[in-house]
Design a protein around this motif. Structure first.
Motif, PDB file in Angstrom:
ATOM      1  N   ASN A  33       0.687  -1.204  -0.179  1.00  0.00           N
ATOM      2  CA  ASN A  33       0.114  -0.074  -0.108  1.00  0.00           C
ATOM      3  C   ASN A  33       0.956   1.167  -0.019  1.00  0.00           C
ATOM      4  O   ASN A  33       2.015   1.232   0.501  1.00  0.00           O
ATOM      5  CB  ASN A  33      -0.880   0.038   1.216  1.00  0.00           C
ATOM      6  CG  ASN A  33      -1.735  -1.167   1.153  1.00  0.00           C
ATOM      7  OD1 ASN A  33      -2.216  -1.679   0.182  1.00  0.00           O
ATOM      8  ND2 ASN A  33      -2.486  -1.392   2.325  1.00  0.00           N
ATOM      9  N   ILE A  51      -3.774   3.891  -1.838  1.00  0.00           N
ATOM     10  CA  ILE A  51      -3.889   3.142  -2.844  1.00  0.00           C
ATOM     11  C   ILE A  51      -3.249   1.810  -2.716  1.00  0.00           C
ATOM     12  O   ILE A  51      -2.071   1.790  -2.254  1.00  0.00           O
ATOM     13  CB  ILE A  51      -3.679   4.011  -4.291  1.00  0.00           C
ATOM     14  CG1 ILE A  51      -3.706   3.204  -5.343  1.00  0.00           C
ATOM     15  CG2 ILE A  51      -2.154   4.085  -4.081  1.00  0.00           C
ATOM     16  CD1 ILE A  51      -3.731   3.814  -6.802  1.00  0.00           C
ATOM     17  N   THR A  52      -3.977   0.715  -3.086  1.00  0.00           N
ATOM     18  CA  THR A  52      -3.217  -0.690  -2.918  1.00  0.00           C
ATOM     19  C   THR A  52      -2.596  -0.897  -4.158  1.00  0.00           C
ATOM     20  O   THR A  52      -2.657  -0.300  -4.970  1.00  0.00           O
ATOM     21  CB  THR A  52      -4.342  -1.911  -2.466  1.00  0.00           C
ATOM     22  OG1 THR A  52      -5.465  -1.689  -3.864  1.00  0.00           O
ATOM     23  CG2 THR A  52      -5.147  -1.457  -1.436  1.00  0.00           C
ATOM     24  N   GLY A  55      -4.768  -1.185  -7.022  1.00  0.00           N
ATOM     25  CA  GLY A  55      -5.620  -0.058  -7.373  1.00  0.00           C
ATOM     26  C   GLY A  55      -6.656   0.397  -6.710  1.00  0.00           C
ATOM     27  O   GLY A  55      -7.642   1.245  -7.032  1.00  0.00           O
ATOM     28  N   ASN A  56      -7.166  -0.298  -5.642  1.00  0.00           N
ATOM     29  CA  ASN A  56      -8.143   0.029  -4.781  1.00  0.00           C
ATOM     30  C   ASN A  56      -7.823   1.368  -4.005  1.00  0.00           C
ATOM     31  O   ASN A  56      -6.809   1.580  -3.548  1.00  0.00           O
ATOM     32  CB  ASN A  56      -8.619  -1.165  -3.722  1.00  0.00           C
ATOM     33  CG  ASN A  56      -9.104  -2.155  -4.230  1.00  0.00           C
ATOM     34  OD1 ASN A  56     -10.056  -2.187  -5.320  1.00  0.00           O
ATOM     35  ND2 ASN A  56      -8.568  -3.308  -4.201  1.00  0.00           N
ATOM     36  N   ILE A  57      -8.817   2.308  -3.829  1.00  0.00           N
ATOM     37  CA  ILE A  57      -8.434   3.665  -3.342  1.00  0.00           C
ATOM     38  C   ILE A  57      -9.750   4.144  -2.127  1.00  0.00           C
ATOM     39  O   ILE A  57     -10.627   3.800  -2.470  1.00  0.00           O
ATOM     40  CB  ILE A  57      -8.572   4.712  -4.657  1.00  0.00           C
ATOM     41  CG1 ILE A  57      -7.340   4.366  -5.516  1.00  0.00           C
ATOM     42  CG2 ILE A  57      -8.564   5.972  -4.129  1.00  0.00           C
ATOM     43  CD1 ILE A  57      -7.419   5.300  -6.745  1.00  0.00           C
ATOM     44  N   ASP A  58      -9.205   4.850  -1.368  1.00  0.00           N
ATOM     45  CA  ASP A  58      -9.925   5.269  -0.327  1.00  0.00           C
ATOM     46  C   ASP A  58      -9.345   6.902  -0.240  1.00  0.00           C
ATOM     47  O   ASP A  58      -8.133   7.279  -0.315  1.00  0.00           O
ATOM     48  CB  ASP A  58      -9.745   4.716   1.010  1.00  0.00           C
ATOM     49  CG  ASP A  58     -10.672   3.479   1.022  1.00  0.00           C
ATOM     50  OD1 ASP A  58     -10.290   2.464   1.452  1.00  0.00           O
ATOM     51  OD2 ASP A  58     -11.772   3.731   0.550  1.00  0.00           O
ATOM     52  N   TYR A  59     -10.515   7.663   0.101  1.00  0.00           N
ATOM     53  CA  TYR A  59     -10.059   9.176   0.376  1.00  0.00           C
ATOM     54  C   TYR A  59     -10.650   9.711   1.720  1.00  0.00           C
ATOM     55  O   TYR A  59     -11.615   8.957   1.949  1.00  0.00           O
ATOM     56  CB  TYR A  59     -10.721   9.837  -0.892  1.00  0.00           C
ATOM     57  CG  TYR A  59     -10.038  10.140  -1.835  1.00  0.00           C
ATOM     58  CD1 TYR A  59     -10.721   9.089  -3.085  1.00  0.00           C
ATOM     59  CD2 TYR A  59      -8.831  10.414  -2.608  1.00  0.00           C
ATOM     60  CE1 TYR A  59     -10.161   8.982  -4.337  1.00  0.00           C
ATOM     61  CE2 TYR A  59      -8.420  10.389  -3.622  1.00  0.00           C
ATOM     62  CZ  TYR A  59      -8.819   9.347  -4.485  1.00  0.00           C
ATOM     63  OH  TYR A  59      -8.286   9.152  -5.893  1.00  0.00           O
ATOM     64  N   THR A  68      -6.937  13.355  -6.261  1.00  0.00           N
ATOM     65  CA  THR A  68      -6.793  12.033  -7.018  1.00  0.00           C
ATOM     66  C   THR A  68      -5.402  11.366  -6.602  1.00  0.00           C
ATOM     67  O   THR A  68      -4.465  12.113  -7.124  1.00  0.00           O
ATOM     68  CB  THR A  68      -7.097  12.004  -8.674  1.00  0.00           C
ATOM     69  OG1 THR A  68      -8.427  12.597  -8.692  1.00  0.00           O
ATOM     70  CG2 THR A  68      -6.923  10.935  -9.204  1.00  0.00           C
ATOM     71  N   SER A  70      -2.851   8.139  -7.467  1.00  0.00           N
ATOM     72  CA  SER A  70      -2.604   7.318  -8.451  1.00  0.00           C
ATOM     73  C   SER A  70      -0.919   6.717  -8.177  1.00  0.00           C
ATOM     74  O   SER A  70      -0.419   7.346  -7.489  1.00  0.00           O
ATOM     75  CB  SER A  70      -2.583   7.889  -9.945  1.00  0.00           C
ATOM     76  OG  SER A  70      -1.651   9.000  -9.909  1.00  0.00           O
ATOM     77  N   ARG A  71      -0.773   5.420  -8.885  1.00  0.00           N
ATOM     78  CA  ARG A  71       0.632   4.993  -8.688  1.00  0.00           C
ATOM     79  C   ARG A  71       1.159   4.372 -10.160  1.00  0.00           C
ATOM     80  O   ARG A  71       0.235   3.948 -10.729  1.00  0.00           O
ATOM     81  CB  ARG A  71       0.640   4.165  -7.699  1.00  0.00           C
ATOM     82  CG  ARG A  71      -0.026   2.896  -7.502  1.00  0.00           C
ATOM     83  CD  ARG A  71      -0.334   2.021  -6.425  1.00  0.00           C
ATOM     84  NE  ARG A  71       0.754   1.309  -6.237  1.00  0.00           N
ATOM     85  CZ  ARG A  71       1.099   0.567  -5.116  1.00  0.00           C
ATOM     86  NH1 ARG A  71       0.129   0.321  -4.171  1.00  0.00           N
ATOM     87  NH2 ARG A  71       2.315   0.042  -5.059  1.00  0.00           N
ATOM     88  N   VAL A  78       4.081   7.102  -6.093  1.00  0.00           N
ATOM     89  CA  VAL A  78       2.689   7.584  -5.816  1.00  0.00           C
ATOM     90  C   VAL A  78       2.360   9.123  -6.104  1.00  0.00           C
ATOM     91  O   VAL A  78       3.330   9.750  -5.734  1.00  0.00           O
ATOM     92  CB  VAL A  78       2.279   7.136  -4.260  1.00  0.00           C
ATOM     93  CG1 VAL A  78       3.057   7.769  -3.581  1.00  0.00           C
ATOM     94  CG2 VAL A  78       0.913   7.372  -4.320  1.00  0.00           C
TER      95      VAL A  78
END
Length: 121
Positions: A33, A51-52, A55-59, A68, A70-71, A78
C-alpha cells in the motif's frame, strides 16, 4: 536503505492545483500500500488518500471529489493530484509506503520527509 522522496509542494491560491509525487528508491523487492497523509500546524497527522497495489483507493471525506491518488508500480511512485485547493488544505504532506527489501524480509512502513503545501485565500 530505502528512501521516499517527495516533490511538488508549494504555495498556491485558493482554487488552484498542485501535484505531489513520491518515489521510493533503494533496496526494494515489493511495494504494497501507498498513501498520503498530512499534518497541519497544531493538529494530528491524518490520512488523505491511500491506494493498494491492485488500485483500490480510499479518500478522506474532506478531499473526495477534489484530490486524486494514483501510482506507477514500475516506478514505485505515488502521486496526489490536488484540485480546487482550499486554505484548510494547507499542511505538510507526507508520503507513506509499506514495502519489503527482499523476498524474505518483513513488510515495513516508510515515510517521506514531508513537503509543505500552503493555500492562500
Amino acid at each position: 536503505q530505502v528512501q521516499l522522496v517527495e516533490s511538488g509542494g508549494g504555495l498556491v491560491q485558493a482554487g488552484g492545483s498542485l501535484r505531489l509525487s513520491c518515489a521510493a528508491s533503494g533496496s526494494i523487492f515489493s511495494v504494497n500500500n501507498m498513501a498520503w497523509y498530512r499534518q497541519a500546524q497544531g493538529k494530528q497527522r491524518e490520512v488523505v488518500a491511500g491506494i493498494t497495489t491492485g488500485g483500490n483507493i480510499d479518500y478522506a471525506n474532506s478531499v473526495k471529489g477534489r484530490f486524486t491518488i494514483s501510482r506507477d508500480n514500475a516506478k514505485n511512485t505515488v502521486y496526489l493530484q490536488m484540485n480546487s485547493l482550499k486554505p484548510e488544505d494547507s499542511a505538510v504532506y507526507y508520503c507513506n509506503a509499506v514495502l519489503k527489501g527482499s523476498r524474505w524480509s518483513s513488510w515495513d512502513n516508510y515515510w517521506g520527509q514531508g513537503t509543505q503545501v500552503t493555500v492562500s485565500s
